[in-house]
Scaffold this active site. Structure first.
Site, PDB file in Angstrom:
ATOM      1  N   HIS A  95      67.787  17.270  52.820  1.00 19.89           N
ATOM      2  CA  HIS A  95      68.508  16.770  54.150  1.00 19.89           C
ATOM      3  C   HIS A  95      69.903  16.998  54.103  1.00 19.89           C
ATOM      4  O   HIS A  95      70.367  17.752  55.066  1.00 19.89           O
ATOM      5  CB  HIS A  95      68.363  15.020  54.056  1.00 19.89           C
TER       6      HIS A  95
HETATM    7  O1  RIB Z   1      66.643  10.342  55.461  1.00 21.04           O
HETATM    8  C1  RIB Z   1      67.549  11.053  54.532  1.00 21.04           C
HETATM    9  C2  RIB Z   1      68.687  10.480  54.203  1.00 21.04           C
HETATM   10  O2  RIB Z   1      68.598   9.232  53.619  1.00 21.04           O
HETATM   11  C3  RIB Z   1      69.316  11.218  53.244  1.00 21.04           C
HETATM   12  O3  RIB Z   1      70.678  11.164  53.670  1.00 21.04           O
HETATM   13  C4  RIB Z   1      69.133  10.631  51.938  1.00 21.04           C
HETATM   14  O4  RIB Z   1      70.301  10.728  50.872  1.00 21.04           O
HETATM   15  C5  RIB Z   1      68.879   9.300  52.144  1.00 21.04           C
HETATM   16  O5  RIB Z   1      70.173   8.695  52.339  1.00 21.04           O
END
Ligand code: RIB
Ligand code: CA
Length: 313
Positions: A243
């Site tokens: 992500h």
């Molecule tokens: O949904 C993914 C996000 O949530 C990313 O930023 C991960 O680090 C969590 O914080």
């Protein structure tokens, strides 16, 4: 490449840490003004410590780390340590970093850095709950229009949620902050799950990173391997999405992504759909867009960029 002045607001967090390693490995592209941290995946003191650990491992201790909000604006904190490990950095060794956090709070630091520099000259990457940015916007609303490119990891439309059926973690963790940000006029480019689910840490890609004989390379390989194990155990995925590094990859190589103008609103009232992002592509006038929503991501390109940068000494 001209160096962009950059603030990274994050909640390290395994994938935030990978994003930090990618940014720290790109001094040709970024003048990193500061890392600001927020409570999220793990508590605020841990995310601040974790950012300092990554900073030390990357050899970038000249970059200040400002400690940010310990709790969301309205709702109680919800951690995600089940995905990130108790420390928040997976199985990386945890130690007290040599360099301390900078004095002052994250929101005030964001306001000072943005307002003291030329309009549009400071970029911002947000990879956790948006509490710090929302607090900065409350302190000084002019920050919204003075910021340069803003890129945020958060939200979901076609992919559904990852913390509830309809919400992605970063937005769900502080929906009121996200609502302030998306209404502020800062016009973020938003990498939701629709985009980041196209960038998977497959065994082959992780193996390629594991072959990089640098401290950042070895650390990122460890983080990705941890991520693969926990996501396999928790959600049955053998190739977890990457992500947060997508925000830094977008700043480095926007051509790896495609985005469309949208109006983006956040649910802040319904307990059932709290933090849901309503992403509207049907705009009578694209000039009325409040965000750019990333619809396509080149996973091979992102991992090739990550590997190239981690290999640099
Ligand atoms: O949904 C993914 C996000 O949530 C990313 O930023 C991960 O680090 C969590 O914080
Ligand atoms: Ca994060």
């Amino acid at each position: 490449m001209t160096r962009a002045a950059l603030i990274i607001d994050c909640d390290p967090g395994v994938d935030d840490a990978v994003a930090l390693f990618l940014a720290f490995a790109s001094p040709d592209a970024f003048d990193i003004l500061a890392v600001t941290t927020v409570g999220g995946n793990v508590d605020a003191m841990s995310t601040a410590r974790n950012a300092r650990i990554v900073r030390q491992m990357a050899g970038r201790e000249e970059v200040p780390v400002f400690v940010g909000a310990a709790a969301p604006l309205v709702r109680p904190p919800i951690a995600a340590s089940h995905f990130h490990g108790e420390s928040g950095l997976g199985s990386l060794p945890i130690f007290e970093p040599a360099a301390p956090a900078a004095p002052g709070d994250a929101a005030s630091a964001i306001v000072e850095m943005v307002m003291s520099r030329a309009p549009g000259s400071v970029s911002l990457a947000v990879t956790g709950p948006m509490t710090n940015l929302a607090l900065a916007l409350r302190m000084q609303p002019a920050v919204a229009r003075r910021l340069g490119p803003v890129v945020a990891m958060g939200g979901a439309r076609s992919e559904g949620g990852n913390i509830t059926a309809s919400a992605e973690y970063n937005i769900h963790a502080d929906p009121h902050a996200a609502d302030i940000v998306f209404r502020s006029g800062c016009r973020p480019t938003v990498l939701g799950l629709d985009a980041t689910h196209q960038v998977r840490a497959t065994p082959e890609r992780v193996a390629a990173i594991a072959g990089i004989d640098t401290v950042p390379g070895r650390a990122v390989a460890s983080l990705l391997e941890f991520c693969a194990r926990t996501q396999e155990a928790l959600v049955g995925w053998d190739s977890p999405p990457l992500h947060d590094p997508c925000t830094i990859a977008w700043l480095l190589a926007p051509q790896l992504f495609e985005a469309a103008p949208v109006q983006l609103r956040v649910e802040t009232d319904s307990p059932l759909t709290m933090g849901h992002t309503a992403v509207e592509f049907r705009l009578p006038d694209p000039a009325k867009a409040t965000a750019q929503w990333v619809t396509k991501a080149n996973g091979d390109g992102v991992f090739a960029l990550l590997a190239d940068r981690l290999a640099r000494r």
